[in-house]
Design a protein around this motif. Structure first.
Motif, PDB file in Angstrom:
ATOM      1  N   THR A  91      -4.644  -2.260   5.923  1.00 31.70           N
ATOM      2  CA  THR A  91      -3.214  -2.242   5.611  1.00 31.70           C
ATOM      3  C   THR A  91      -2.719  -0.803   5.596  1.00 31.70           C
ATOM      4  O   THR A  91      -3.178   0.018   4.796  1.00 31.70           O
ATOM      5  N   LEU A  92      -1.790  -0.470   6.487  1.00 34.21           N
ATOM      6  CA  LEU A  92      -1.274   0.889   6.605  1.00 34.21           C
ATOM      7  C   LEU A  92      -0.417   1.262   5.403  1.00 34.21           C
ATOM      8  O   LEU A  92       0.075   0.396   4.670  1.00 34.21           O
ATOM      9  N   ILE A  93      -0.227   2.573   5.216  1.00 41.07           N
ATOM     10  CA  ILE A  93       0.661   3.072   4.159  1.00 41.07           C
ATOM     11  C   ILE A  93       2.068   2.508   4.365  1.00 41.07           C
ATOM     12  O   ILE A  93       2.605   2.530   5.491  1.00 41.07           O
ATOM     13  N   GLY A  94       2.663   2.010   3.311  1.00 40.33           N
ATOM     14  CA  GLY A  94       4.010   1.454   3.382  1.00 40.33           C
ATOM     15  C   GLY A  94       4.063   0.023   3.855  1.00 40.33           C
ATOM     16  O   GLY A  94       5.143  -0.570   3.919  1.00 40.33           O
ATOM     17  N   HIS A  95       2.909  -0.560   4.154  1.00 41.57           N
ATOM     18  CA  HIS A  95       2.859  -1.949   4.602  1.00 41.57           C
ATOM     19  C   HIS A  95       2.367  -2.841   3.472  1.00 41.57           C
ATOM     20  O   HIS A  95       1.722  -2.386   2.531  1.00 41.57           O
ATOM     21  N   ASN A 100       0.827  -1.201   0.000  1.00 41.03           N
ATOM     22  CA  ASN A 100       0.000   0.000   0.000  1.00 41.03           C
ATOM     23  C   ASN A 100       0.867   1.258   0.000  1.00 41.03           C
ATOM     24  O   ASN A 100       1.501   1.578   1.002  1.00 41.03           O
ATOM     25  N   LYS A 101       0.885   1.977  -1.113  1.00 37.80           N
ATOM     26  CA  LYS A 101       1.586   3.260  -1.190  1.00 37.80           C
ATOM     27  C   LYS A 101       0.611   4.424  -1.409  1.00 37.80           C
ATOM     28  O   LYS A 101       1.027   5.548  -1.673  1.00 37.80           O
ATOM     29  N   TYR A 102      -0.681   4.125  -1.310  1.00 37.35           N
ATOM     30  CA  TYR A 102      -1.702   5.159  -1.518  1.00 37.35           C
ATOM     31  C   TYR A 102      -1.786   6.017  -0.267  1.00 37.35           C
ATOM     32  O   TYR A 102      -2.160   5.548   0.813  1.00 37.35           O
ATOM     33  N   ASP A 103      -1.406   7.304  -0.394  1.00 34.72           N
ATOM     34  CA  ASP A 103      -1.231   8.154   0.794  1.00 34.72           C
ATOM     35  C   ASP A 103      -2.386   9.120   1.043  1.00 34.72           C
ATOM     36  O   ASP A 103      -2.250  10.060   1.825  1.00 34.72           O
ATOM     37  N   ASN A 104      -3.541   8.878   0.413  1.00 31.66           N
ATOM     38  CA  ASN A 104      -4.706   9.725   0.667  1.00 31.66           C
ATOM     39  C   ASN A 104      -5.503   9.275   1.881  1.00 31.66           C
ATOM     40  O   ASN A 104      -6.388   9.998   2.334  1.00 31.66           O
ATOM     41  N   LYS A 105      -5.219   8.070   2.377  1.00 36.14           N
ATOM     42  CA  LYS A 105      -5.919   7.500   3.521  1.00 36.14           C
ATOM     43  C   LYS A 105      -4.895   6.934   4.499  1.00 36.14           C
ATOM     44  O   LYS A 105      -3.825   6.490   4.097  1.00 36.14           O
ATOM     45  N   PRO A 106      -5.211   6.946   5.815  1.00 37.94           N
ATOM     46  CA  PRO A 106      -4.276   6.353   6.783  1.00 37.94           C
ATOM     47  C   PRO A 106      -4.030   4.870   6.515  1.00 37.94           C
ATOM     48  O   PRO A 106      -2.954   4.355   6.778  1.00 37.94           O
ATOM     49  N   TYR A 107      -5.070   4.189   6.021  1.00 40.06           N
ATOM     50  CA  TYR A 107      -4.926   2.774   5.662  1.00 40.06           C
ATOM     51  C   TYR A 107      -5.941   2.448   4.574  1.00 40.06           C
ATOM     52  O   TYR A 107      -6.915   3.177   4.357  1.00 40.06           O
ATOM     53  N   MET A 108      -5.701   1.339   3.891  1.00 43.31           N
ATOM     54  CA  MET A 108      -6.648   0.806   2.913  1.00 43.31           C
ATOM     55  C   MET A 108      -7.007  -0.613   3.324  1.00 43.31           C
ATOM     56  O   MET A 108      -6.197  -1.335   3.921  1.00 43.31           O
ATOM     57  N   THR A 109      -8.213  -1.014   3.001  1.00 44.66           N
ATOM     58  CA  THR A 109      -8.621  -2.401   3.197  1.00 44.66           C
ATOM     59  C   THR A 109      -8.267  -3.176   1.933  1.00 44.66           C
ATOM     60  O   THR A 109      -8.670  -2.798   0.832  1.00 44.66           O
TER      61      THR A 109
END
Length: 225
Positions: A145-149, A112-121
């Motif tokens: 899943t957190l950003i960068g994880h 997850n590199k999408y930085d518009n949200k604290p985490y993505m499902t």
């Protein structure tokens, strides 16, 4: 690609009672060795029902929360046919790129590199056929899943089946009020036939198959509530 089949049988009396109670059949698949948390297929039963599928998956990303009853809107996705042992990336643009090396053995992985949200499902989805109707793209899993994880997802050829009210396909289900039956496919077992046992409140193997199946392939799980 192997095709798997689940056949389920009900009596007329059972169907009438199920209708009166407002119940449906719920089928879910585990990921990572845990109990399932997503209702993959939900259907109103007939006397004889068939669910069939192939063991190939897509990967999705969503902003839906992993809370009971949440519908999993797949906002970005890698189509069914995603590769194991490889790494996909949810980019800052929202697009999914890859695959590249760096995945996990026998698993699907998305960073997850999408930085518009604290985490993505993030989770897996899979196609199926229910009583002759093609059902495309219902999720089988969901994990925040957190950003960068990285979400590393390992599916199994196992199904959980039970009766539940107020549950629909492609939603998070964490509150289970009835007994689940776990059915373990694979290892040469591609078809399992079961019937609902009203006294036990679970599904049991039918006919000759009840003698042929290893007892460990059909087990019951008590309600989570």
């Amino acid at each position: 690609m192997s095709t798997f089949n689940l056949n389920t049988l009900f009596t007329n009396e059972q169907l009438e009672n199920i209708e009166l109670a407002g119940l449906n059949v719920v089928v879910a698949k585990p990921e990572g060795g845990n109990n399932p948390n997503v209702a993959w297929q939900v259907y109103k039963p007939l006397q004889a029902n068939t669910l069939s599928w192939e063991e190939e998956y897509g990967i999705y990303a969503s902003t839906s929360e992993v809370t009971n009853g949440a519908r999993l809107s797949q906002l970005s996705s890698q189509p069914v046919g995603a590769l194991q042992n490889q790494l996909y990336t949810l980019e800052t643009s929202g697009a999914i790129s890859g695959p590249i090396g760096g995945g996990a053995p026998n698993a699907y992985a998305l960073e997850n590199k999408y930085d518009n949200k604290p985490y993505m499902t993030i989770g897996l989805f899979q196609n199926a056929n229910v009583n002759g109707t093609e059902i495309a793209g219902n999720a089988i899993s969901a994990v925040p899943t957190l950003i960068g994880h990285k979400a590393v997802m390992t599916p199994f050829t196992t199904l959980y089946i039970w009766l539940e009210r107020n549950v629909v396909s492609n939603t998070v289900v964490t509150n289970v009020t009835s007994r689940m039956t776990r059915l373990r496919f694979g290892g040469g077992v591609n078809t399992i036939s079961v019937a609902y046992d009203s006294k036990l409140g679970m599904f049991i193997p039918t006919g000759d198959e009840s003698k042929a199946l290893d007892v460990s392939r059909v087990t019951s799980i008590d309600p989570s509530l």
